[in-house]
Design an enzyme around this catalytic site. Structure first.
Site, short mmCIF file in Angstrom:
data_model
loop_
_atom_site.label_atom_id
_atom_site.label_comp_id
_atom_site.label_asym_id
_atom_site.label_seq_id
_atom_site.Cartn_x
_atom_site.Cartn_y
_atom_site.Cartn_z
N ARG A 1 102.79 -76.13 -23.05
CA ARG A 1 104.09 -76.89 -22.29
C ARG A 1 104.44 -75.84 -21.12
NH1 ARG A 1 108.64 -80.33 -23.94
NH2 ARG A 1 107.27 -80.91 -25.59
N TYR B 1 95.00 -79.40 -31.93
CA TYR B 1 94.11 -79.39 -30.69
C TYR B 1 93.92 -77.88 -29.97
CZ TYR B 1 98.55 -80.68 -28.77
OH TYR B 1 100.07 -80.81 -28.42
N ASP C 1 114.19 -88.11 -22.37
CA ASP C 1 114.86 -87.99 -23.71
C ASP C 1 116.25 -88.38 -23.89
OD1 ASP C 1 112.35 -87.48 -25.01
OD2 ASP C 1 112.88 -85.62 -25.82
C1 LIG Z 1 106.90 -82.03 -32.58
C2 LIG Z 1 107.15 -82.91 -30.92
C3 LIG Z 1 105.78 -82.79 -30.37
C4 LIG Z 1 105.71 -83.68 -29.20
N1 LIG Z 1 104.49 -84.03 -28.59
C5 LIG Z 1 104.55 -84.37 -27.40
C6 LIG Z 1 103.39 -84.97 -26.54
O1 LIG Z 1 102.40 -84.39 -27.30
N2 LIG Z 1 103.25 -85.54 -25.68
C7 LIG Z 1 104.36 -85.97 -25.14
O2 LIG Z 1 104.38 -86.67 -23.90
N3 LIG Z 1 105.62 -85.67 -25.59
C8 LIG Z 1 105.78 -85.04 -26.80
N4 LIG Z 1 107.10 -84.63 -27.54
C9 LIG Z 1 108.02 -85.32 -26.76
C10 LIG Z 1 108.51 -84.18 -25.44
O3 LIG Z 1 108.78 -82.92 -26.02
C11 LIG Z 1 109.88 -84.84 -24.76
O4 LIG Z 1 109.78 -86.19 -24.67
C12 LIG Z 1 109.90 -84.17 -23.62
O5 LIG Z 1 110.14 -82.97 -23.47
C13 LIG Z 1 111.30 -84.88 -22.69
O6 LIG Z 1 111.51 -84.10 -21.74
P1 LIG Z 1 113.04 -84.32 -21.03
O7 LIG Z 1 112.87 -83.42 -19.86
O8 LIG Z 1 113.51 -85.52 -21.07
O9 LIG Z 1 113.85 -83.34 -22.19
P2 LIG Z 1 113.63 -81.63 -22.56
O10 LIG Z 1 112.24 -81.28 -22.64
O11 LIG Z 1 114.34 -81.79 -23.85
O12 LIG Z 1 114.47 -80.95 -21.53
C14 LIG Z 1 115.85 -80.91 -21.45
C15 LIG Z 1 116.29 -79.73 -20.87
O13 LIG Z 1 117.64 -79.57 -20.59
C16 LIG Z 1 118.22 -78.42 -21.13
N5 LIG Z 1 119.64 -78.52 -21.60
C17 LIG Z 1 120.07 -79.20 -22.70
N6 LIG Z 1 121.52 -79.27 -22.49
C18 LIG Z 1 121.85 -78.85 -21.50
C19 LIG Z 1 123.21 -78.91 -20.65
N7 LIG Z 1 124.27 -79.06 -21.30
N8 LIG Z 1 123.36 -78.02 -19.44
C20 LIG Z 1 122.00 -77.68 -19.00
N9 LIG Z 1 120.81 -77.94 -19.18
C21 LIG Z 1 120.83 -78.52 -20.52
C22 LIG Z 1 117.48 -77.92 -21.99
O14 LIG Z 1 117.47 -76.40 -22.15
C23 LIG Z 1 116.07 -78.41 -21.72
O15 LIG Z 1 115.32 -77.37 -20.81
C24 LIG Z 1 106.93 -83.92 -28.52
C25 LIG Z 1 108.17 -83.60 -28.87
C26 LIG Z 1 108.36 -83.29 -30.41
C27 LIG Z 1 109.69 -82.77 -31.22
#
Ligand SMILES: Cc1cc2nc3c(=O)[nH]c(=O)nc-3n(C[C@H](O)[C@H](O)[C@H](O)COP(=O)(O)OP(=O)(O)OC[C@H]3O[C@@H](n4cnc5c(N)ncnc54)[C@H](O)[C@@H]3O)c2cc1C
Length: 408
Positions: A106, A215, A292
């Site tokens: 990641r 993996y 998410d």
């Molecule tokens: C065990 C596990 C395994 C996974 N494996 C996979 C996989 O193999 N393939 C896949 O596609 N997905 C996988 N996922 C899911 C994936 O990690 C998430 O769906 C993805 O990271 C979502 O991206 P995002 O940018 O929406 O949120 P996030 O990656 O959660 O990023 C959110 C960001 O917002 C920041 N943030 C939070 N609150 C605030 C705030 N108030 N102010 C400013 N910044 C803030 C955080 O610090 C973070 O940097 C997995 C998840 C888990 C738990």
């Protein structure tokens, strides 16, 4: 001068949308709570459907340079060790879907997106900026950070993950729902993995109430292991000894390969697994959500990041199509974006829950699921996944003739 579009969260979804908008010549300001963007993380699997998005973002080659294409994706019975389904990576997945299935660290994927954002004029990345709340007005939004700063923007995109504060204001549906499972994650040097194990595959071992994924990563120098299991203590804070005792109990009947991998894991930290029910609307005026924050799913399909990146490109296209500049202009763009994304993302959430139940089934239900998985060859499994891996038709592609979309 037009205010920038604000993005709360510099995760994979936040950076992807910043890049998609920046490439249109838009001003974007990413507010990330941590002091360093993308500094930590484990392995991540990405399906073929994300590659057309990487192409749009101009990062395809850079992502591939950091990726591994597993020799095969294999589903194992975690009790007997029997192979239930095998999908050869190149021959089946790439040949069928036109793009590879990859595994990547990641941190490396984050770095690719960060480098691309830094090279794109108009994108400002702001670490140590934690969004506390926002107010929407006719001309845009004003965000207040935890340290009391006031930041004005034309619109706000909440890409702030599972516990999104932007969602709390827009959807107000409380905390995510824990499903009673926890995950332990470990990355270790690949030479520590017992000889004779298949290290070059993406493996999923399913057992009653537990699963294990492994993996290789980073040019096959590292090995990623994820152990997920059901426990009544999912909400408790425990230490490594407590976790180790629970893992030993849970996996006592597991195949020896799993036990040998568990012995290598760092059990200090664990994550509570949670998702949310799908919602039809996740926008309000000039504020919306992605990834998410909008539609968190269980990890069954390993698609959370892929969905966030698809959202990002779709959202940027919807903004471009409506020509939104400030405040209320964005409402129409955000409605169009939600409508384009709702069914696909809700399907990942809802089917993800069903398949999650199948992976972890017990008794006769388990026999039925195992027989179903084992009855599918690679081609049949690919067909089951085609709704997902065939990719997402962006709203502007849907309007264009097939020849303009590169279809043959
Ligand atoms: C065990 C596990 C395994 C996974 N494996 C996979 C996989 O193999 N393939 C896949 O596609 N997905 C996988 N996922 C899911 C994936 O990690 C998430 O769906 C993805 O990271 C979502 O991206 P995002 O940018 O929406 O949120 P996030 O990656 O959660 O990023 C959110 C960001 O917002 C920041 N943030 C939070 N609150 C605030 C705030 N108030 N102010 C400013 N910044 C803030 C955080 O610090 C973070 O940097 C997995 C998840 C888990 C738990």
């Amino acid at each position: 001068m037009t205010e920038p579009i604000l993005v709360a969260g510099g995760g994979l979804g936040g950076l992807a949308v910043a890049l998609a908008l920046g490439r249109q010549g838009r001003a974007v300001r990413v507010l990330e709570q941590t002091p360093e963007l993308g500094a930590i993380g484990y392995g991540i699997q990405l399906g073929p459907n994300v590659f057309p998005m990487f192409e749009r973002l101009g990062v395809n080659d850079a992502v591939l340079a950091q990726s591994i294409l597993p020799r095969a994706c294999i589903l194992f019975d975690a009790l007997s060790g029997e192979e239930l389904t095998r999908i050869p990576g190149e021959q089946a997945l790439r040949a069928r879907f036109g793009h590879p299935y990859i595994v990547i660290h990641r941190v490396d994927l984050h770095r690719v997106l960060l480098d691309a954002c830094r090279a794109t004029p108009g994108i400002v990345l702001e670490p140590s900026a934690s969004v506390a709340r926002f107010e929407a007005g006719r001309d845009g939004v004003t965000v207040t950070t935890d340290d009391g700063r006031s930041i004005a923007g034309a619109a706000l995109i909440g890409a702030d993950g599972l516990r999104s504060v932007v969602r709390a204001a827009i959807v107000a549906d409380g905390e995510p729902k824990p499903v009673g499972y926890v995950a332990h994650r470990t990355i270790l040097p690949i030479e520590r993995v017992p000889a004779g194990m298949q290290r070059d595959i993406s493996a999923l071992w399913i057992g009653p109430g537990f699963h294990l994924v492994h993996y290789p990563l980073r040019h096959s120098t590292l090995f990623n292991i994820v152990a997920v299991f059901r426990t009544g203590s999912f909400g408790d804070k425990g230490d490594a000894a407590f976790h180790a005792a629970e893992v030993e109990r849970t996996y006592r009947s597991a195949h020896p390969v799993i036990k040998s991998l568990l012995a290598l894991m760092d059990l200090e930290r664990r994550w509570t697994i949670a998702d949310r029910d799908p919602v039809r609307h996740w926008s309000s005026g000039p504020a919306t959500l992605l990834g998410d924050a909008a539609h968190p799913a269980l990890q069954t399909f390993a698609q959370g990041a892929c969905m966030a990146i698809e959202d990002a490109v779709c959202l940027a296209d919807c903004i471009a199509q409506t020509g939104a500049q400030a405040g209320a202009d964005f409402t129409a763009a955000f409605r169009r974006y939600e409508a384009a994304r709702i069914v696909r993302t809700a399907r990942v959430q809802l089917e993800g829950r069903e398949l999650w139940a199948g992976y972890h089934a017990e008794g006769i239900a388990r026999d039925v699921w195992l027989a179903t998985f084992a009855s599918r060859d690679a081609a049949a499994t690919c067909e089951c996944l085609s709704w997902l891996y065939d990719g997402f038709t962006l709203p502007n592609q849907a309007a264009a003739p097939a020849s303009a979309r590169g279809a043959s």
